[in-house]
Design a protein around this motif. Structure first.
Motif, PDB file in Angstrom:
ATOM      1  N   MET A  19       0.855  -1.185   0.000  1.00 27.87           N
ATOM      2  CA  MET A  19       0.000   0.000   0.000  1.00 27.87           C
ATOM      3  C   MET A  19       0.895   1.240   0.000  1.00 27.87           C
ATOM      4  SD  MET A  19      -2.960  -1.024   2.762  1.00 27.87           S
ATOM      5  CE  MET A  19      -3.852  -2.595   2.610  1.00 27.87           C
ATOM      6  N   TYR A  20       0.521   2.232  -0.820  1.00 29.41           N
ATOM      7  CA  TYR A  20       1.304   3.461  -0.830  1.00 29.41           C
ATOM      8  C   TYR A  20       0.442   4.642  -1.245  1.00 29.41           C
ATOM      9  CZ  TYR A  20       1.668   3.030  -5.946  1.00 29.41           C
ATOM     10  OH  TYR A  20       1.387   2.929  -7.286  1.00 29.41           O
ATOM     11  N   VAL A  21       0.943   5.836  -0.909  1.00 24.39           N
ATOM     12  CA  VAL A  21       0.346   7.095  -1.328  1.00 24.39           C
ATOM     13  C   VAL A  21       1.451   7.913  -1.982  1.00 24.39           C
ATOM     14  CG1 VAL A  21      -0.733   9.263  -0.598  1.00 24.39           C
ATOM     15  CG2 VAL A  21      -1.397   7.101   0.501  1.00 24.39           C
ATOM     16  N   LYS A  22       1.245   8.264  -3.250  1.00 24.93           N
ATOM     17  CA  LYS A  22       2.227   9.112  -3.932  1.00 24.93           C
ATOM     18  C   LYS A  22       2.226  10.510  -3.320  1.00 24.93           C
ATOM     19  CE  LYS A  22       4.260   8.930  -7.405  1.00 24.93           C
ATOM     20  NZ  LYS A  22       5.729   8.908  -7.595  1.00 24.93           N
ATOM     21  N   LYS A  23       3.344  11.182  -3.419  1.00 25.66           N
ATOM     22  CA  LYS A  23       3.537  12.498  -2.814  1.00 25.66           C
ATOM     23  C   LYS A  23       2.412  13.464  -3.210  1.00 25.66           C
ATOM     24  CE  LYS A  23       6.650  14.963  -0.465  1.00 25.66           C
ATOM     25  NZ  LYS A  23       7.226  14.527   0.823  1.00 25.66           N
ATOM     26  N   GLY A  24       1.757  14.003  -2.195  1.00 26.83           N
ATOM     27  CA  GLY A  24       0.761  15.034  -2.416  1.00 26.83           C
ATOM     28  C   GLY A  24      -0.579  14.575  -2.944  1.00 26.83           C
ATOM     29  N   THR A  25      -0.774  13.271  -3.147  1.00 27.74           N
ATOM     30  CA  THR A  25      -2.042  12.787  -3.694  1.00 27.74           C
ATOM     31  C   THR A  25      -2.987  12.362  -2.585  1.00 27.74           C
ATOM     32  OG1 THR A  25      -1.406  10.447  -3.885  1.00 27.74           O
ATOM     33  CG2 THR A  25      -0.778  11.918  -5.700  1.00 27.74           C
ATOM     34  N   SER A  26      -4.212  12.084  -2.977  1.00 29.24           N
ATOM     35  CA  SER A  26      -5.211  11.596  -2.025  1.00 29.24           C
ATOM     36  C   SER A  26      -5.730  10.238  -2.474  1.00 29.24           C
ATOM     37  CB  SER A  26      -6.360  12.596  -1.910  1.00 29.24           C
ATOM     38  OG  SER A  26      -6.921  12.854  -3.190  1.00 29.24           O
ATOM     39  N   THR A  27      -4.820   9.381  -2.930  1.00 31.68           N
ATOM     40  CA  THR A  27      -5.162   8.037  -3.385  1.00 31.68           C
ATOM     41  C   THR A  27      -4.242   7.017  -2.726  1.00 31.68           C
ATOM     42  OG1 THR A  27      -5.886   8.860  -5.541  1.00 31.68           O
ATOM     43  CG2 THR A  27      -5.406   6.511  -5.374  1.00 31.68           C
ATOM     44  N   LEU A  28      -4.836   6.035  -2.090  1.00 34.94           N
ATOM     45  CA  LEU A  28      -4.077   4.907  -1.558  1.00 34.94           C
ATOM     46  C   LEU A  28      -4.105   3.805  -2.613  1.00 34.94           C
ATOM     47  CD1 LEU A  28      -2.666   3.591   0.968  1.00 34.94           C
ATOM     48  CD2 LEU A  28      -4.898   2.571   1.476  1.00 34.94           C
ATOM     49  N   VAL A  29      -2.937   3.389  -3.075  1.00 34.15           N
ATOM     50  CA  VAL A  29      -2.825   2.337  -4.082  1.00 34.15           C
ATOM     51  C   VAL A  29      -2.511   1.018  -3.376  1.00 34.15           C
ATOM     52  CG1 VAL A  29      -1.612   1.557  -6.149  1.00 34.15           C
ATOM     53  CG2 VAL A  29      -2.029   3.999  -5.785  1.00 34.15           C
ATOM     54  N   ILE A  30      -3.221  -0.041  -3.750  1.00 36.92           N
ATOM     55  CA  ILE A  30      -3.104  -1.340  -3.086  1.00 36.92           C
ATOM     56  C   ILE A  30      -2.855  -2.415  -4.132  1.00 36.92           C
ATOM     57  CG2 ILE A  30      -4.248  -3.020  -1.574  1.00 36.92           C
ATOM     58  CD1 ILE A  30      -6.116  -0.705  -0.692  1.00 36.92           C
ATOM     59  N   GLY A  31      -1.971  -3.332  -3.855  1.00 37.35           N
ATOM     60  CA  GLY A  31      -1.718  -4.431  -4.785  1.00 37.35           C
ATOM     61  C   GLY A  31      -1.264  -5.689  -4.080  1.00 37.35           C
ATOM     62  N   MET A  32      -1.551  -6.839  -4.689  1.00 33.30           N
ATOM     63  CA  MET A  32      -1.139  -8.123  -4.124  1.00 33.30           C
ATOM     64  C   MET A  32      -1.203  -9.196  -5.207  1.00 33.30           C
ATOM     65  SD  MET A  32      -2.852 -10.184  -0.899  1.00 33.30           S
ATOM     66  CE  MET A  32      -3.424 -11.811  -1.414  1.00 33.30           C
ATOM     67  N   PRO A  33      -0.235 -10.097  -5.273  1.00 39.45           N
ATOM     68  CA  PRO A  33      -0.337 -11.230  -6.200  1.00 39.45           C
ATOM     69  C   PRO A  33      -1.533 -12.098  -5.826  1.00 39.45           C
ATOM     70  CG  PRO A  33       1.912 -10.975  -5.405  1.00 39.45           C
ATOM     71  CD  PRO A  33       1.054 -10.077  -4.561  1.00 39.45           C
ATOM     72  N   THR A  34      -2.216 -12.629  -6.809  1.00 34.55           N
ATOM     73  CA  THR A  34      -3.359 -13.497  -6.532  1.00 34.55           C
ATOM     74  C   THR A  34      -2.892 -14.860  -6.044  1.00 34.55           C
ATOM     75  OG1 THR A  34      -3.425 -14.381  -8.782  1.00 34.55           O
ATOM     76  CG2 THR A  34      -4.711 -12.371  -8.343  1.00 34.55           C
ATOM     77  N   LEU A  35      -3.776 -15.548  -5.357  1.00 31.42           N
ATOM     78  CA  LEU A  35      -3.460 -16.902  -4.929  1.00 31.42           C
ATOM     79  C   LEU A  35      -3.541 -17.877  -6.089  1.00 31.42           C
ATOM     80  CD1 LEU A  35      -4.233 -15.357  -2.256  1.00 31.42           C
ATOM     81  CD2 LEU A  35      -4.668 -17.615  -1.316  1.00 31.42           C
ATOM     82  N   ALA A  36      -4.160 -17.452  -7.188  1.00 28.73           N
ATOM     83  CA  ALA A  36      -4.223 -18.293  -8.379  1.00 28.73           C
ATOM     84  C   ALA A  36      -2.829 -18.618  -8.899  1.00 28.73           C
ATOM     85  CB  ALA A  36      -5.038 -17.600  -9.468  1.00 28.73           C
ATOM     86  N   ASN A  37      -1.834 -17.771  -8.558  1.00 27.81           N
ATOM     87  CA  ASN A  37      -0.457 -18.066  -8.953  1.00 27.81           C
ATOM     88  C   ASN A  37       0.020 -19.392  -8.379  1.00 27.81           C
ATOM     89  OD1 ASN A  37       0.263 -15.581 -10.420  1.00 27.81           O
ATOM     90  ND2 ASN A  37      -0.055 -14.579  -8.455  1.00 27.81           N
ATOM     91  N   TRP A  38      -0.444 -19.704  -7.150  1.00 21.51           N
ATOM     92  CA  TRP A  38      -0.059 -20.970  -6.534  1.00 21.51           C
ATOM     93  C   TRP A  38      -0.506 -22.134  -7.409  1.00 21.51           C
ATOM     94  CZ3 TRP A  38       0.585 -21.475  -0.721  1.00 21.51           C
ATOM     95  CH2 TRP A  38       0.859 -20.235  -0.121  1.00 21.51           C
ATOM     96  N   GLY A  39      -1.786 -22.095  -7.785  1.00 18.32           N
ATOM     97  CA  GLY A  39      -2.350 -23.200  -8.555  1.00 18.32           C
ATOM     98  C   GLY A  39      -1.750 -23.327  -9.932  1.00 18.32           C
ATOM     99  N   ALA A  40      -1.564 -22.205 -10.630  1.00 17.62           N
ATOM    100  CA  ALA A  40      -1.080 -22.251 -12.004  1.00 17.62           C
ATOM    101  C   ALA A  40       0.375 -22.694 -12.094  1.00 17.62           C
ATOM    102  CB  ALA A  40      -1.257 -20.888 -12.659  1.00 17.62           C
ATOM    103  N   THR A  41       1.243 -22.109 -11.262  1.00 17.53           N
ATOM    104  CA  THR A  41       2.669 -22.406 -11.374  1.00 17.53           C
ATOM    105  C   THR A  41       3.051 -23.732 -10.728  1.00 17.53           C
ATOM    106  OG1 THR A  41       3.145 -21.137  -9.367  1.00 17.53           O
ATOM    107  CG2 THR A  41       3.274 -19.971 -11.470  1.00 17.53           C
ATOM    108  N   LEU A  42       2.285 -24.152  -9.723  1.00 20.30           N
ATOM    109  CA  LEU A  42       2.602 -25.406  -9.025  1.00 20.30           C
ATOM    110  C   LEU A  42       1.687 -26.551  -9.441  1.00 20.30           C
ATOM    111  CD1 LEU A  42       3.258 -23.956  -5.454  1.00 20.30           C
ATOM    112  CD2 LEU A  42       4.946 -24.702  -7.135  1.00 20.30           C
TER     113      LEU A  42
END
Length: 658
Positions: free
Chosen positions: A306-329
């Motif tokens: 999670m981050y907020v760019k300098k001077g903005t009013s937006t919280l950006v959120i990101g995360m790898p999906t759990l689907a990566n577990w199933g597909a790659t393994l």
């Protein structure tokens, strides 16, 4: 340990969790000999497992690299060497151990009655100096920062495995194409792998993968009304976020703040942190039961940035999906596939409940934010947040008509605290001074001033503390608790029995206790406590620290250590003992102190945290020991909600000497 702690022993699980989801049926290893004397072999993960069933008919997405993870295999138990590597040696090459979760298998055995693992440890690490500059190119790299350096050994196998995701695979999963970033990120792993090969040796091989998940990342933005003091937003959002996910069955197993030290490595961000999320329901099933696959822990825990760019009013959120577990393994077990799908639906749903909106998985720095960077000064943004201290009347010492007998041992049980009617801070200070106690300092634990810790000492306390490693007994605290409308006094008999060990002096401790009963009217025993005889050798559970297992937070000349600590502005009190040892009371970070109200404001006098400087070393009591001692009745669920706190306390105490 008596029956009381047999019930609580499983609570220790909270200190050792990762995000444990999904179970693959097989993986493909590519063996590579690393030295002339080392023969590459396939890991035991793939020896006894059947070939995968046919994959769903879908066109696989191309991958840049076929290697998902590097695996180091050893024909012996190297747990101690692995611990030394992750806890000490990786620091010499720039890595930091952020969220240690050792011997998870011990806790599986306590909770489920059995384990098929000799050891299983999840050690999350990050190379701060290497990663921060890359955040300026593409912040999505934080989706695997920190990452897990996994170690495990099965009971049925002589081999130990140490493994981690390949940086190329991480970049492919996130979707990062920038060649400059890719080169720098891949290079950042090379010293780590070189150290593993040099310090541990073993046989090196790789786990292959051949396709991505259809959706590899979940990305969100949350617009907010930016206050003048951004910390107000942070406090409010983090509290709501953690409550929402905990109520949804998730645990906050880690927290890492890239802006913690206030340095300008990433000046374009006002805020930047990552959470480590875990879901206990999947843990034992995936890693430690019949057919369990500990290798899947390369994905644990799941990092949500999670981050907020300098001077903005937006919280950006990101995360790898759990689907990566199933597909790659190649996870194709229907039940586990459904569980993965469930969490990939549930996590976004929880974020949306907080007001976040889904966005595309692109580098956020290359697109214009949907929210304006300039924030209008509304009533909520233009006003400074002010915390007013409650006015206090001039205090005069009081006489106690009928002294209590609270705090003494009754039927082998002793209370940790003496509770009394609510009083003002100034009145408590006046009463202490009138009784001959020395007030060393006061500390507002929370922003509103509802919890104030008053630290005091006396000749008896200092005499008991005047021995090597016994200095923590030099102070006691009174908590003025406006939340529960009471005062709470640390019981000298309880803490002397715990902190003095074989040097316990019952006569002096009892005199101090009786003096407190003669000083404050109407004191009663708290329900928090334990059997008296358990205190001297107390530890919460198997593999948990004892009193003597202290954490070193700094070393050097005593005077210079004290000078650095005072310069930090975080020292609440200072006490020099006759043997030359010095006690310092340390303010904890605002985020760290939130645990007090979460698990029990009435026991918050553990704050400020005490540092003992002695013989050129600054030490603290292991937080896992000290928190359990101060919260003897805390349930397993309660402990799980503060999984990040022990590490945060250590970090806060180290910070004052830097």
């Amino acid at each position: 340990m008596k029956k009381l702690f047999e019930v609580l022993i499983v609570a220790v699980v909270f200190f050792s969790l990762g995000m444990f989801v999904g179970q693959e049926k097989t993986t493909t290893d590519t063996a590579i000999a690393t030295t002339a004397t080392t023969t590459a072999v396939k890991t035991s993960e793939s020896k006894s497992e059947p070939k995968p069933e046919s994959e769903p008919k879908a066109k696989p997405k191309a991958v840049k690299s076929k290697n998902l993870a590097v695996v180091y295999t050893f024909d012996e138990d190297i747990e101690e060497k692995y611990n030394e590597l992750t806890e000490q040696k990786v620091q010499t090459i720039g890595f930091t151990l952020t969220d240690p979760h050792k011997r998870v298998n011990d806790h599986y055995k306590e909770k489920y009655g059995s384990t098929k693992l000799d050891f299983l440890s999840f050690q999350s690490i990050v190379n701060d100096a290497k990663i921060k500059p890359l955040l300026n190119i593409d912040p999505r790299i934080a989706g695997f920062s920190p990452f897990n350096l996994l170690g495990y050994k099965k009971l049925s196998d002589k081999q130990t495995v140490v493994t981690h995701l390949m940086p190329e695979a991480i970049l492919d999963i996130i979707g990062i194409e920038d060649e400059k970033l890719r080169e720098a990120y891949i290079d950042s792993f090379k010293p780590l792998d070189a150290m593993i090969e040099k310090e541990l040796g073993g046989t090196k091989s790789y786990i292959e993968y051949d396709k991505f998940a259809d959706k590899r990342m979940m990305n969100f933005e949350l617009a907010f009304d930016r206050p003048k003091d951004l910390s107000d937003f942070v406090d409010d959002f983090q509290e709501k976020f953690e409550e929402t996910f905990e109520e949804g069955g998730y645990l906050i197993a880690g927290y890492y703040d890239f802006k913690e030290n206030g340095e300008d490595t990433i000046p374009e961000y006002d805020l930047f942190w990552t959470y480590a999320l875990c879901h206990f329901k999947f843990s034992y099933t995936v890693f430690d039961n019949e057919g369990g696959r500990p290798l899947a822990g390369i994905y644990a825990p799941c990092a949500m940035y999670m981050y907020v760019k300098k001077g903005t009013s937006t919280l950006v959120i990101g995360m790898p999906t759990l689907a990566n577990w199933g597909a790659t393994l190649k996870i194709d077990d229907p039940k586990r596939v459904e569980l993965i799908k469930k969490l990939d639906i549930e996590i976004p749903s929880l974020l949306e409940s907080l007001g976040a909106k889904a966005v595309a998985n692109v580098n956020p720095l290359t697109k214009k934010s949907a929210t304006p960077t300039a924030v209008a000064k509304t009533a909520s943004t233009a006003v400074e947040t002010a915390v007013e201290k409650k006015p206090e009347a001039v205090a005069t010492p009081r006489a106690v008509a009928t002294p209590s007998t609270a705090g003494h041992v009754e039927k082998d049980f002793i209370s940790a605290y003496l509770r009394g009617p609510l009083s003002t801070v100034s009145q408590v200070e006046a009463d202490l001074k009138n009784a001959g106690f020395e007030v060393l300092g006061t500390h507002d634990i929370d922003k509103k001033g509802d919890l104030t810790s008053i630290i005091f000492t006396c000749p008896g306390l200092k005499k008991m503390a005047n021995k090597k490693t016994r200095g923590f007994m030099g102070v006691l605290k009174v908590l003025v608790d406006d939340v529960n409308k009471q005062i709470s006094i640390s019981n000298p008999l309880y803490f002397a029995k715990a902190y003095l060990q074989d040097d316990f002096d019952k006569a002096i401790a009892t005199k101090v206790l009786d003096k407190l009963n003669q000083t404050f009217e109407g004191l009663k025993n708290a329900k928090d406590g334990m059997e008296f005889d358990d205190l001297s050798g107390y530890h919460f559970a198997m593999s948990m620290p004892y009193y003597e297992d202290m954490e070193s937070v700094a070393s050097g000349d005593n005077a210079k250590l004290i000078e650095k600590a005072k310069a930090s502005g975080s020292v609440v009190f200072e006490l020099t003992l006759d043997n030359g040892a010095i006690l310092l009371g340390v303010k904890l970070d605002k985020r760290t102190t939130k645990f007090a109200k979460k698990i029990g404001a009435n026991n918050a006098s553990v704050i400020p945290y005490t540092v003992l400087i002695e013989n050129g070393e600054a030490k603290i009591l292991a937080p896992k020991y000290n928190l359990a001692l101060h919260y003897p009745l805390l349930s397993m669920t309660g402990f799980m909600t503060i999984a990040t706190v022990p590490g945060a306390i250590i970090k806060d105490c180290k910070k004052i000497f830097q």
